[in-house]
Design an enzyme around this catalytic site. Structure first.
Site, PDB file in Angstrom:
ATOM      1  N   CYS A 136      29.024  51.731  33.551  1.00 38.93           N
ATOM      2  CA  CYS A 136      29.863  52.832  33.070  1.00 38.93           C
ATOM      3  C   CYS A 136      31.227  52.403  32.554  1.00 38.93           C
ATOM      4  CB  CYS A 136      30.013  53.903  34.145  1.00 38.93           C
ATOM      5  SG  CYS A 136      30.901  53.401  35.641  1.00 38.93           S
ATOM      6  N   HIS A 173      32.588  56.355  39.401  1.00 36.73           N
ATOM      7  CA  HIS A 173      31.997  56.512  38.077  1.00 36.73           C
ATOM      8  C   HIS A 173      33.074  56.875  37.060  1.00 36.73           C
ATOM      9  CE1 HIS A 173      29.140  57.158  34.957  1.00 36.73           C
ATOM     10  NE2 HIS A 173      29.329  58.463  34.892  1.00 36.73           N
ATOM     11  N   ASP A 195      29.711  60.742  28.107  1.00 37.59           N
ATOM     12  CA  ASP A 195      29.361  59.753  29.119  1.00 37.59           C
ATOM     13  C   ASP A 195      28.169  58.941  28.633  1.00 37.59           C
ATOM     14  OD1 ASP A 195      28.901  58.252  31.339  1.00 37.59           O
ATOM     15  OD2 ASP A 195      28.459  59.921  32.688  1.00 37.59           O
TER      16      ASP A 195
END
Length: 280
Positions: free
Chosen positions: A80, A117, A132
């Site tokens: 991420c 995250h 995302d």
């Protein structure tokens, strides 16, 4: 903020297939909703989620030059912090207003997990959108509106919604077999690249990190989603079916190329197979 001026935008767009005969707006890229959708969709389709450098004990660098070398020129993937830092740099370079957020994973049951995250909030025409590219196979492959809590968003064969809880917490959910499940929750507090450096340090080195010592590669397809977690390869279908099988060490490297488009250097491939065999 995101060092977009250091990014080779043409190389990035070529990597994700925009302007090279792949998917794209087919026009001059402007910081509008059409461009945001096109870039987000193309990025998630072209660059797989993977944490192989963590598995190999290699450092994970988040500066734009390092991200560009790894994800663009060497055609690797990332997790991420890498994925969304690169996406943020590209969107900023295109003229978008981009902010970071830190999210708490809720997909592992009721256990309270730390904020680890990284996600993005991109504002277009005064409306915020969740972007995302780094959540793996359950994640969205297109932006999700944040200004309309509860609104269901269909992305291919998958459905998402952002739910707002009483304390103002925003929760991304997805629909599976008629049931809504939380993926992660986040607050409006902005996160900066330096915050991702701290989170990255935890995820890449802390003994409790889920990424240590395990092969993790995932791809959030428009139809079927694919995930390799340890030795288990899974194909997730929109109708609820999940096909699972065990992967042998001998087929690992060809499988990474076939399923995820990943081609490793000889050194990395040899080290990864050795680690994979050690899991027996």
């Amino acid at each position: 903020m995101w060092s977009g001026d250091e990014l080779d935008l043409d190389a990035y767009l070529a990597r994700i297939g925009i302007g090279t005969g792949g998917e794209g707006p087919g026009r001059e890229l402007e910081p509008d909703l059409e461009t945001l959708y096109a870039v987000h969709r193309a990025h998630t389709a072209a660059i797989p989620f993977e944490s192989l450098d963590v598995t190999l004990g290699r450092p994970v660098e988040l500066d734009v030059k390092s991200l560009q070398d790894k994800l663009v020129h060497r055609r690797r993937g990332g997790y991420c912090y890498e994925q969304n830092s690169l996406l943020a740099a590209a969107l900023q370079r295109l003229g978008f207003e981009v902010e970071g957020r830190g999210a708490r994973n809720r997909a592992r049951g009721d256990r309270l997990l730390p904020v680890t995250h990284a996600v993005l909030v991109v504002t277009v025409g005064g409306e915020p959108w969740l972007c995302d590219a780094g959540y793996g196979y359950p994640g969205p492959f297109e932006p999700v509106p944040l200004g309309r809590p509860g609104a269901e968003v269909r992305q291919g064969e998958w459905t998402y919604a952002v739910h707002q809880e009483e304390d103002g917490l925003l929760v991304l959910r997805w629909l599976r077999e008629g049931t809504w499940s939380d993926l992660y929750a986040f607050t409006p507090q902005p996160y900066h690249p330096v915050d991702y450096v701290v989170l990255n340090h935890y995820s890449s080195s802390h003994p409790r990190s889920a990424f240590l010592g395990k092969v993790i590669v995932q791809l959030p397809g428009r139809d079927v989603r694919v995930a390799l977690l340890g030795r288990e390869l899974s194909h997730w279908h929109p109708d609820g079916r999940v096909e699972r099988r065990t992967v042998s060490a001998e087929e690992l490297i060809p499988l990474l190329a076939r399923e995820f488009g990943l081609r490793l250097s000889e050194r990395d491939a040899a080290d990864l197979v050795r680690i994979f065999r050690a899991e027996d």
